[in-house]
Each structure stands twice: as C-alpha cells, then as structure tokens.
Motif scaffolding. Structure first.
Motif, short mmCIF file in Angstrom:
data_model
loop_
_atom_site.label_atom_id
_atom_site.label_comp_id
_atom_site.label_asym_id
_atom_site.label_seq_id
_atom_site.Cartn_x
_atom_site.Cartn_y
_atom_site.Cartn_z
N ASP A 1 0.84 -1.20 0.00
CA ASP A 1 0.00 0.00 0.00
C ASP A 1 0.88 1.24 0.00
O ASP A 1 1.63 1.49 0.95
N LYS A 2 0.78 2.04 -1.05
CA LYS A 2 1.61 3.24 -1.18
C LYS A 2 0.89 4.50 -0.72
O LYS A 2 1.46 5.59 -0.80
N HIS A 3 -0.36 4.40 -0.34
CA HIS A 3 -1.14 5.57 0.12
C HIS A 3 -1.15 6.67 -0.94
O HIS A 3 -0.88 7.85 -0.66
N PHE A 4 -1.47 6.26 -2.16
CA PHE A 4 -1.43 7.21 -3.26
C PHE A 4 -2.48 8.31 -3.14
O PHE A 4 -2.28 9.40 -3.69
N ASP A 5 -3.56 8.04 -2.46
CA ASP A 5 -4.59 9.08 -2.33
C ASP A 5 -4.01 10.30 -1.62
O ASP A 5 -4.26 11.44 -2.02
N LYS A 6 -3.24 10.09 -0.56
CA LYS A 6 -2.62 11.21 0.15
C LYS A 6 -1.60 11.92 -0.73
O LYS A 6 -1.49 13.16 -0.73
N THR A 7 -0.84 11.13 -1.50
CA THR A 7 0.16 11.72 -2.40
C THR A 7 -0.52 12.63 -3.42
O THR A 7 -0.05 13.76 -3.67
N LEU A 8 -1.63 12.17 -3.99
CA LEU A 8 -2.33 12.96 -4.99
C LEU A 8 -2.92 14.24 -4.39
O LEU A 8 -2.80 15.32 -4.97
N VAL A 9 -3.55 14.11 -3.25
CA VAL A 9 -4.18 15.27 -2.61
C VAL A 9 -3.14 16.33 -2.26
O VAL A 9 -3.36 17.53 -2.49
N ASN A 10 -2.00 15.91 -1.75
CA ASN A 10 -0.95 16.87 -1.38
C ASN A 10 -0.38 17.57 -2.63
O ASN A 10 -0.15 18.79 -2.61
N ALA A 11 -0.16 16.80 -3.69
CA ALA A 11 0.36 17.40 -4.92
C ALA A 11 -0.66 18.35 -5.54
O ALA A 11 -0.31 19.44 -6.01
N PHE A 12 -1.92 17.95 -5.53
CA PHE A 12 -2.99 18.79 -6.09
C PHE A 12 -3.09 20.10 -5.31
O PHE A 12 -3.29 21.17 -5.89
N SER A 13 -2.96 20.01 -4.02
CA SER A 13 -3.00 21.21 -3.18
C SER A 13 -1.88 22.17 -3.56
O SER A 13 -2.07 23.40 -3.59
N ALA A 14 -0.71 21.63 -3.89
CA ALA A 14 0.43 22.47 -4.25
C ALA A 14 0.24 23.16 -5.60
O ALA A 14 0.48 24.36 -5.73
#
Length: 355
Positions: free
Chosen positions: A89-102
């Motif tokens: 599990d790479k927790h990609f949902d958190k990765t995407l949300v953080n990048a989108f926020s940036a």
C-alpha cells in the motif's frame, strides 16, 4: 478554484493537445491556469531526473514553476508495478491530494491530464475515475472518432464512471471530413439520448498530425545520410515497406506525404519509395544503404535517415510521434486553439466546472 480531469478512451486520442488548447484559451480569458498529470506513464530523463514527457511539454507551454514531483507525483516504473502486484500500500490518495494542493495554490483552475486510456492505472487504484473521485473533480472524456466503434468505446467508458454527475461531457476528436455529417446527425443525438453530453466535435486536421522530419531524426536518435536540406518537410503518415516491390510503388503513391520505414538491406523498396517521391526514408537495423540509393535520394531531395533499432521498435516510436500534437511549433498551438474555439462549447464546459 475549479478543476477538470481530461481523460480518453485510448492512447493518442488528442488528450494532451486538448489540455494544452483549453489551457491557452483559459489564460487568454484571464484565468490563472495550473496543470497536473498525476501519473506519469511516458517517462523521460530530464537533467538526470525522471519525469513525464507530456508534463514537460506543459511546463514549457505554460511556464510552470511548480516542482516536477507536484506536477507528476507518481511515476509508473517497474518497481511501482512490482509493489502493486505484491500488495504494498503506497497511500497514493494522500500523495495525490498533497500534490494537487500544491499545484492549485493561487490558481483559478487546474487542468488534470489522465493516464493513457480511462482505465490506465487501475491496478494501483489510480484509473481516471478513481483519481477524479480522490481529487473531487469532474471528467472530460476525449475519444478519437476513427469509426462507429468509437461509440462502443464511449459506452464502455461510461460504465467505468459510476457517478454520472462526474462526467462534464464528451469530445469526439479527429473526425474525418467525410464522416462529419454522419457524426453530427446520428452519433451525437444517439449519445445525448442516453444522457451523454457531447460538447464538441473536432475535425481531423493535417497541421496537428504532421511533424517535420527533423523531429523524427531527433526522436529516433537517427543519423541523416542524404537529403539534409529537406529535414523541415512535414510528414503526416508513415508506411512500412515490407512487401514486393511492384506493390510497394502503388502503395507509396497513394499516400505521398509519408515517410517509409524499411530495412537498411531492402534497396529495392528504397528505390521504389524514391521513385514514388515519398517525403523520406527511415532505414532500420543500422544497415547502410547503397551509394545508388543515397545518390538517387539526394537528387530527388528525399531525406534518408538510419536508426539502430529494428523495424518493429521503430514503428512503435513512430506511432507515438506522428499524429500527436507536439507544440514545438507555435503554429500548431494556435491551430489547436482555433479548432477548440470553433468546435467546442467552451463556455458550457467552464460553467459546468464552476468558472
């Protein structure tokens, strides 16, 4: 802040060119535009750092200063595939949300480019509908209309989008002129009767499909053997010379603005292509042609280039080059903007996403 995820039914459907054109239109309207390709599937080395080819194009076009890891936070490497198959599990949902926020900071709108076809990345939980759900954005589906079977692709794609409210609309791209009336009078009403809003029908355009031979040389890491003064000639098709020579001449003459891919040892096919006045020759296998071939090509003003790869791998590279709207030339970008403004309900799209 508004956003839209631009998805597609298949690779090379025009998703990137539409993303670029829509972005330019938005900038011309005074909006601050951000861009994100959550999942990089066209990996390239940029100054020793792995990035995505589409994302790098967008960085240049829109002068983006966001960090590459925010524009494309996930790269589809072999290690990533292995981990997904192993259940890591790479927790990609958190990765995407953080990048989108940036990338959305201080922006009016963010354009999000999908990965290949609509289902690409599903094994990672990152298909386009899944990414759209994670980021809370609507989707625009682009389909290349190569035949009536495009309708089947659209209907199947819609099955992957579980929430009908998620779909902002569909664009039918690269419609042949001979099919335009059929598409507008039959295909569009058929889709709209099923609740699928068609916001644009774009005609096939030779300007966007064509590339100068110099770009083919660069992309294939090729060596120019003849005809160097004609490297800026435009090519919009490639042909494979792997048949009997008499059939080859007829084949080549039917598509004059083409470049021919053939083995470096096929001097008969090479001479047939020169006789048919094709735009250029790509010789595979790092095999040098005869002096007679090079002399004839120079006299006819036909570039001859040689590559190390075999014919099949060269065809694969050519498929990703010809027909894709790379905006290294300013006139291509302007043409894409014109096509969208004249054939897409841009205001309706903007209203749908909240602009």
């Amino acid at each position: 802040m508004a956003s839209i995820l631009i998805s597609s039914s298949e690779k090379y459907s025009g998703k990137s060119s539409l993303c670029t054109g829509i972005g330019m239109i938005l900038r011309n309207k005074g909006y601050s535009v951000g861009y994100m390709k959550p999942i990089g599937n066209m990996l390239v080395d940029v100054n020793g750092v792995l990035s995505d080819e589409d994302a790098e194009q967008m960085r240049r076009v829109f002068d983006l200063e966001d960090e590459p890891k925010c524009i494309t936070p996930i790269l589809l490497t072999d290690n990533l595939a292995h981990d997904a198959l192993a259940g890591v599990d790479k927790h990609f949902d958190k990765t995407l949300v953080n990048a989108f926020s940036a990338v959305s900071k201080d922006r009016d709108v963010v354009l999000i480019e999908g990965t290949g076809g609509i289902g690409g990345g599903a094994m990672y939980g990152l298909s386009d509908p899944q990414v759209s759900s994670i980021l809370g954005t609507k989707m625009l589906l682009v389909t290349r209309y190569d035949s009536v079977y495009a309708v089947d692709r659209i209907l199947c794609d819609i099955e992957l989008i579980h929430d009908p409210e998620m779909l902002a609309g569909v664009i039918l791209n690269e419609v042949d002129e001979s099919q335009m009336s059929y598409v507008c009078e039959l295909v569009v009403p058929f889709l709209e009767e099923r609740g699928i809003k068609v916001i644009g029908v774009l005609p096939k355009d030779s300007t966007l499909r064509s590339v100068p031979i110099s770009e083919i040389v660069e992309d294939l890491h090729a060596e120019v053997l003849a005809g160097s003064e004609h490297l800026e000639d435009l090519v919009d098709h490639y042909l494979v010379g792997a048949m009997e020579v008499n059939a080859a001449i007829k084949y080549f003459r039917r598509t004059p603005d083409s470049i021919v891919i053939t083995g470096g040892d096929r001097s008969d096919i090479q001479m047939a292509a020169i006789e048919a006045h094709v735009k250029g020759l790509v010789l595979t296998g790092n095999l040098q042609p005869s002096a007679a071939v090079l002399g004839s090509a120079d006299e006819a003003g036909i570039p001859v280039i040689i590559v190390r790869g075999d014919t099949m791998s060269t065809i694969g590279r050519m498929e990703g080059l010809i027909g894709r709207a790379r905006f290294r030339k300013e006139h291509k970008l302007g043409r894409m903007v014109d096509l969208i403004e004249n054939n897409v309900d841009v205001d309706g799209l903007l209203s749908t996403i909240g602009l």
